[in-house]
Design a protein around this motif. Sequence first.
Motif: not given
Length: 78
Positions: A4, A16, A19-20, A23-24, A26-27, A32-33, A36
């Motif tokens: 990431g 933030e 990152r959000f 992550e969103r 990737c989910q 899965k990261v 970073w």
Amino acid sequence: MIYGYIRVSSDKQTVENQRFEIERFCQAEGLKVDGWIEETISGTRAYDKRELGKLLRQVEKDDLIVCAELSRLGEACL
């Protein structure tokens, strides 16, 4: 490996939101990261002078770099 990558241009910005978003994404994609990379530096600075340059030198075939926006990679990479 899945990386990431987060870049902000000034210390007044936060990581933030990026990152959000990473992550969103990737989910949603079942990823899965593994690591970073975060830096505070202008995107106009040459990528080889940034953490991004180090990352680009270490990635291997089939590794992924996920960022919130292409503009986060900066002008040098686009």
